[in-house]
Design a protein around this motif. Structure first.
Motif, PDB file in Angstrom:
ATOM      1  N   THR A  20       0.832  -1.210   0.000  1.00 16.16           N
ATOM      2  CA  THR A  20       0.000   0.000   0.000  1.00 16.16           C
ATOM      3  C   THR A  20       0.864   1.257   0.000  1.00 16.16           C
ATOM      4  N   ASP A  42      -8.800   1.367  -4.939  1.00 14.08           N
ATOM      5  CA  ASP A  42      -8.544   0.787  -3.624  1.00 14.08           C
ATOM      6  C   ASP A  42      -9.598  -0.279  -3.346  1.00 14.08           C
ATOM      7  N   ASP A  44      -8.849  -2.995  -1.283  1.00 15.11           N
ATOM      8  CA  ASP A  44      -8.336  -3.777  -0.168  1.00 15.11           C
ATOM      9  C   ASP A  44      -9.328  -3.705   0.995  1.00 15.11           C
ATOM     10  N   SER A  49      -7.234   1.373   2.959  1.00 11.74           N
ATOM     11  CA  SER A  49      -6.232   2.267   3.548  1.00 11.74           C
ATOM     12  C   SER A  49      -5.966   3.505   2.715  1.00 11.74           C
ATOM     13  N   ILE A  50      -5.937   3.359   1.379  1.00 14.32           N
ATOM     14  CA  ILE A  50      -5.591   4.505   0.532  1.00 14.32           C
ATOM     15  C   ILE A  50      -6.757   5.490   0.481  1.00 14.32           C
ATOM     16  N   ASP A 112      -4.872  -1.527  -5.452  1.00 15.36           N
ATOM     17  CA  ASP A 112      -4.445  -2.024  -4.146  1.00 15.36           C
ATOM     18  C   ASP A 112      -5.360  -3.189  -3.804  1.00 15.36           C
TER      19      ASP A 112
END
Length: 255
Positions: A20, A42, A44, A49-50, A112
């Motif tokens: 990440t 993103d 994930d 997280s991003i 991600d």
């Protein structure tokens, strides 16, 4: 859409390998410094997280005068917006990427992805990548886990023929010391015997990789709105890694 974007993922099944952080750092460097147009998907789940980092970045950029001024000066100078961060899922990742690339031109779309390869939707997303870069470290458990992951990608995905993958590479991350030790040479020999490639650039282990925007205004390193500051970039090898990736994906000079 007048150009075909490259779909790229820093991907591994080992948590804490730095995928990440590398995604954000390379995306921001290419978008804000090198002039390429990038997007980040993103998927994930559940941490995203991003996407959460973008929310924190935006909050500070809107409320903190220092970052507000930085953002105004940067986006006025570049005459371009921040790259989009799309909160998605493995099931929707490719559809979301196709949707945004129909609306605007992008050079690279970063993904991600979650670490597991036991999920059919993750397999589907991976088969639609053009390039996969797997972070590794000189830890036997991490290395063995990542090698198993790469074997699955190469044997199960690439050899079926139903994929767009053009290249898979491994990236030494969190390397102790300024130079790689003899241990890395031993590991690289094993990796080569398995038929995998390792990029030349290695990323050193440094506390700066955890540094995001803060109210104390210490040097910017990891951010979705700004590139790493020059003082922070020096010695991080992020610039060298980004340049090597551009060469490997044959995008160098097209930004």
């Amino acid at each position: 859409m007048s150009k075909q974007p490259i779909y790229l993922a820093f991907s591994t099944q080992k948590g804490g390998a730095g995928k990440t952080a590398l995604t954000v750092l390379v995306a921001s460097y290419l978008h804000y410094v090198k002039g390429y147009d990038v997007a980040v998907i993103d998927c994930d789940y559940p941490q995203h997280s991003i996407a959460e980092m973008r929310d924190r970045d935006l909050k500070l950029a809107l409320e903190d005068d220092h970052y507000k001024r930085m953002a105004y000066e940067q986006f006025t100078r570049l005459d371009k917006k921040a790259y989009p961060v799309i909160e998605s899922s493995t099931e929707k990742a490719i559809d979301d990427a196709d949707r945004i690339t129909e609306q605007a031109d992008f050079d690279i779309v970063f993904f991600d992805l979650p670490g597991t390869v036991n999920n059919p939707s993750v397999i589907k997303a991976l088969t639609n990548m053009d390039y996969i870069f797997a972070p590794i470290s000189a830890d036997r458990l991490v290395l063995e886990s990542t090698l198993r992951y790469m074997v699955v990608i190469n044997d199960v995905i690439k050899k079926t023929g139903v994929t767009t993958i053009k290249g898979t590479y491994m990236v030494w991350n969190m390397v102790d010391g300024r130079e790689k030790s003899e241990l890395y040479g031993v590991y690289e020999q094993v990796i080569a015997e398995l038929g995998f490639e390792v990029v030349k650039t290695f990323i050193p282990n440094s506390l700066r990789f955890r540094r995001e925007l803060t109210e104390t205004h210490k040097g910017v390193f990891r951010s979705t709105l700004f590139p790493p500051e020059r003082s922070q970039l020096k010695g991080s090898n992020i610039d060298a890694l980004a340049d090597e990736i551009l060469e490997l994906i044959k995008l160098n000079g097209n930004g």
